[in-house]
Design an enzyme around this catalytic site. Structure first.
Site, PDB file in Angstrom:
ATOM      1  N   ALA A  66      42.484   6.513  57.098  1.00  0.00           N
ATOM      2  CA  ALA A  66      41.648   5.355  56.768  1.00  0.00           C
ATOM      3  C   ALA A  66      40.687   5.795  55.676  1.00  0.00           C
ATOM      4  CB  ALA A  66      40.881   4.920  57.999  1.00  0.00           C
ATOM      5  N   GLY A 112      44.818   7.745  60.023  1.00  0.00           N
ATOM      6  CA  GLY A 112      45.510   6.457  59.922  1.00  0.00           C
ATOM      7  C   GLY A 112      46.874   6.579  59.262  1.00  0.00           C
ATOM      8  N   GLU A 115      49.125   7.595  61.989  1.00  0.00           N
ATOM      9  CA  GLU A 115      49.280   6.399  62.835  1.00  0.00           C
ATOM     10  C   GLU A 115      50.209   5.380  62.173  1.00  0.00           C
ATOM     11  OE1 GLU A 115      44.924   6.153  63.045  1.00  0.00           O
ATOM     12  OE2 GLU A 115      45.171   5.855  65.199  1.00  0.00           O
ATOM     13  N   GLU A 135      40.498  13.139  63.288  1.00  0.00           N
ATOM     14  CA  GLU A 135      39.297  12.296  63.403  1.00  0.00           C
ATOM     15  C   GLU A 135      38.128  13.002  64.085  1.00  0.00           C
ATOM     16  OE1 GLU A 135      42.378  11.284  64.072  1.00  0.00           O
ATOM     17  OE2 GLU A 135      42.745   9.349  63.102  1.00  0.00           O
TER      18      GLU A 135
HETATM   19  N1  COA Z   1      39.396   8.387  52.607  1.00  0.00           N
HETATM   20  C1  COA Z   1      38.843   8.243  51.385  1.00  0.00           C
HETATM   21  N2  COA Z   1      39.120   9.033  50.343  1.00  0.00           N
HETATM   22  C2  COA Z   1      40.002  10.018  50.539  1.00  0.00           C
HETATM   23  C3  COA Z   1      40.629  10.237  51.786  1.00  0.00           C
HETATM   24  C4  COA Z   1      40.292   9.365  52.848  1.00  0.00           C
HETATM   25  N3  COA Z   1      40.843   9.478  54.066  1.00  0.00           N
HETATM   26  N4  COA Z   1      41.441  11.305  51.673  1.00  0.00           N
HETATM   27  C5  COA Z   1      41.348  11.717  50.403  1.00  0.00           C
HETATM   28  N5  COA Z   1      40.492  10.950  49.717  1.00  0.00           N
HETATM   29  C6  COA Z   1      40.086  11.062  48.310  1.00  0.00           C
HETATM   30  C7  COA Z   1      39.149  12.244  48.082  1.00  0.00           C
HETATM   31  O1  COA Z   1      37.819  11.918  48.431  1.00  0.00           O
HETATM   32  C8  COA Z   1      39.338  12.470  46.608  1.00  0.00           C
HETATM   33  O2  COA Z   1      38.619  11.485  45.902  1.00  0.00           O
HETATM   34  P1  COA Z   1      37.747  11.887  44.585  1.00  0.00           P
HETATM   35  O3  COA Z   1      38.769  12.407  43.599  1.00  0.00           O
HETATM   36  O4  COA Z   1      37.121  10.602  44.164  1.00  0.00           O
HETATM   37  O5  COA Z   1      36.785  12.941  45.033  1.00  0.00           O
HETATM   38  C9  COA Z   1      40.810  12.169  46.393  1.00  0.00           C
HETATM   39  O6  COA Z   1      41.203  11.360  47.500  1.00  0.00           O
HETATM   40  C10 COA Z   1      41.673  13.408  46.377  1.00  0.00           C
HETATM   41  O7  COA Z   1      41.453  14.125  47.569  1.00  0.00           O
HETATM   42  P2  COA Z   1      41.028  15.692  47.613  1.00  0.00           P
HETATM   43  O8  COA Z   1      40.299  15.929  48.904  1.00  0.00           O
HETATM   44  O9  COA Z   1      40.341  16.075  46.359  1.00  0.00           O
HETATM   45  O10 COA Z   1      42.471  16.380  47.648  1.00  0.00           O
HETATM   46  P3  COA Z   1      42.882  17.760  48.299  1.00  0.00           P
HETATM   47  O11 COA Z   1      44.283  18.020  47.875  1.00  0.00           O
HETATM   48  O12 COA Z   1      41.855  18.801  48.026  1.00  0.00           O
HETATM   49  O13 COA Z   1      42.845  17.507  49.899  1.00  0.00           O
HETATM   50  C11 COA Z   1      43.302  16.281  51.936  1.00  0.00           C
HETATM   51  C12 COA Z   1      43.730  16.586  50.481  1.00  0.00           C
HETATM   52  C13 COA Z   1      44.209  15.170  52.453  1.00  0.00           C
HETATM   53  C14 COA Z   1      43.459  17.531  52.810  1.00  0.00           C
HETATM   54  C15 COA Z   1      41.814  15.830  51.953  1.00  0.00           C
HETATM   55  O14 COA Z   1      41.636  14.798  50.996  1.00  0.00           O
HETATM   56  C16 COA Z   1      41.361  15.307  53.287  1.00  0.00           C
HETATM   57  O15 COA Z   1      41.064  16.090  54.185  1.00  0.00           O
HETATM   58  N6  COA Z   1      41.240  13.943  53.441  1.00  0.00           N
HETATM   59  C17 COA Z   1      40.715  13.341  54.618  1.00  0.00           C
HETATM   60  C18 COA Z   1      41.693  13.412  55.772  1.00  0.00           C
HETATM   61  C19 COA Z   1      41.129  12.758  57.017  1.00  0.00           C
HETATM   62  O16 COA Z   1      40.170  13.216  57.607  1.00  0.00           O
HETATM   63  N7  COA Z   1      41.758  11.647  57.439  1.00  0.00           N
HETATM   64  C20 COA Z   1      41.356  10.929  58.597  1.00  0.00           C
HETATM   65  C21 COA Z   1      40.477   9.798  58.226  1.00  0.00           C
HETATM   66  S1  COA Z   1      39.967   8.885  59.665  1.00  0.00           S
END
Ligand code: COA
Length: 256
Positions: A66, A112, A115, A135
């Site tokens: 999400a 999400g 999910e 989460e």
């Molecule tokens: N919501 C909003 N933005 C998100 C996102 C999310 N769930 N997941 C990634 N993004 C955004 C990042 O903030 C970043 O945006 P920016 O360029 O404006 O800073 C962009 O997507 C790229 O992500 P980044 O974190 O730089 O890539 P990465 O390769 O270093 O890491 C992940 C990838 C997936 C490991 C990392 O983005 C992450 O941990 N995301 C969240 C996962 C999460 O907790 N999901 C559950 C949500 S309830």
């Protein structure tokens, strides 16, 4: 149908729906949720569509969860609303779609995203796919059905561990625990999904919809009763007559 966050195409009876926010790891914001709801309304009603592939744009993410940026100002009512609207308008709609829906998981499927993959009827992963429910890192729990569907797919102990540790499973670990059915290279992910759906698309659409309805009742009190009812309803239909006649006449069934 106007879709701002999805790419939607139909070819040979297969709709391909691509979540298209690759710069944000295809995170599910309100617009994506609204578009997915509209896209699946179209899937339900469009007779040209026999089955669906759901995937993410780019080579890094299916859906990384999400959209966390929409969470910070929400209170209890807002949080409840996000989960309820998402579950009712998207996740349950996909799970109960009468046409087969496959998730082609092309990278991160977190929160999400995991999910979303789990509400599809089955999952195919590329080798770089990663699955998890992280989460608890955010002071949250899954809200789009993850506690329920993950438990159904991998069992209670594994679901507890994944949701408690926030650990990420790679594609082969996901395969071993039954979260995905196949692992392919990233390049062949869509072809493999199409190959399986092309076979499925030759089967009786009526019977496929009943398979989905019955298997979705697994674990509920009326699962076996639903199967009796749905089995009975096959009899007398044109599709059942065609399937059985084709067998008796030693020819391939043609369900149109
Ligand atoms: N919501 C909003 N933005 C998100 C996102 C999310 N769930 N997941 C990634 N993004 C955004 C990042 O903030 C970043 O945006 P920016 O360029 O404006 O800073 C962009 O997507 C790229 O992500 P980044 O974190 O730089 O890539 P990465 O390769 O270093 O890491 C992940 C990838 C997936 C490991 C990392 O983005 C992450 O941990 N995301 C969240 C996962 C999460 O907790 N999901 C559950 C949500 S309830």
């Amino acid at each position: 149908m106007e879709l701002n966050t999805l790419l939607f195409s139909v070819e040979n009876g297969i709709a391909t729906i691509i979540i298209n926010r690759p710069d944000k790891m295809n995170a599910l914001n309100k617009d994506v949720i609204a578009d997915l709801s509209s896209a699946f309304d179209e899937v339900y009603s469009n007779k040209e569509i026999k089955s669906v592939i759901l995937t993410g744009a780019g080579q890094k993410a299916f859906v990384a969860g999400a959209d966390i940026t929409e969470f910070i100002d929400l209170d209890k009512t807002g949080g409840t609303q996000i989960a309820r609207v998402g579950q009712e308008n998207v996740f349950n709609k996909i799970e109960n779609c009468p046409k087969p829906v496959v998730a082609a998981v092309n990278g991160f499927a977190l929160g999400g995203g995991c999910e979303l993959a789990m509400c599809c009827h089955f999952r195919i992963a590329s080798e770089n796919a990663k699955f998890g429910q992280p989460e608890v890192n955010l002071g949250l729990i899954p809200g789009y059905g993850g506690t329920q569907r993950l438990t159904q797919l991998v069992g209670k102990g594994r679901a507890m561990e994944l949701c408690m540790t926030a650990q990420v499973a790679n594609a082969n670990e996901a395969l071993a625990m039954g979260l995905v059915n196949h692992v392919t290279t990233l390049d062949s992910l869509i072809d493999k999904s199409k190959e399986i759906l092309t076979t499925i698309n030759t089967k009786s659409p009526m019977a496929l919809s009943k398979v989905i309805a019955c298997i979705n009742k697994t674990g509920s009190a009326d699962g076996f009763e639903t199967e009796i009812k749905e089995f009975g309803e096959c009899f007398g239909t044109l599709e059942m007559k065609e399937g059985v006649s084709a067998f008796l006449e030693k020819r391939k069934a043609n369900f149109g």
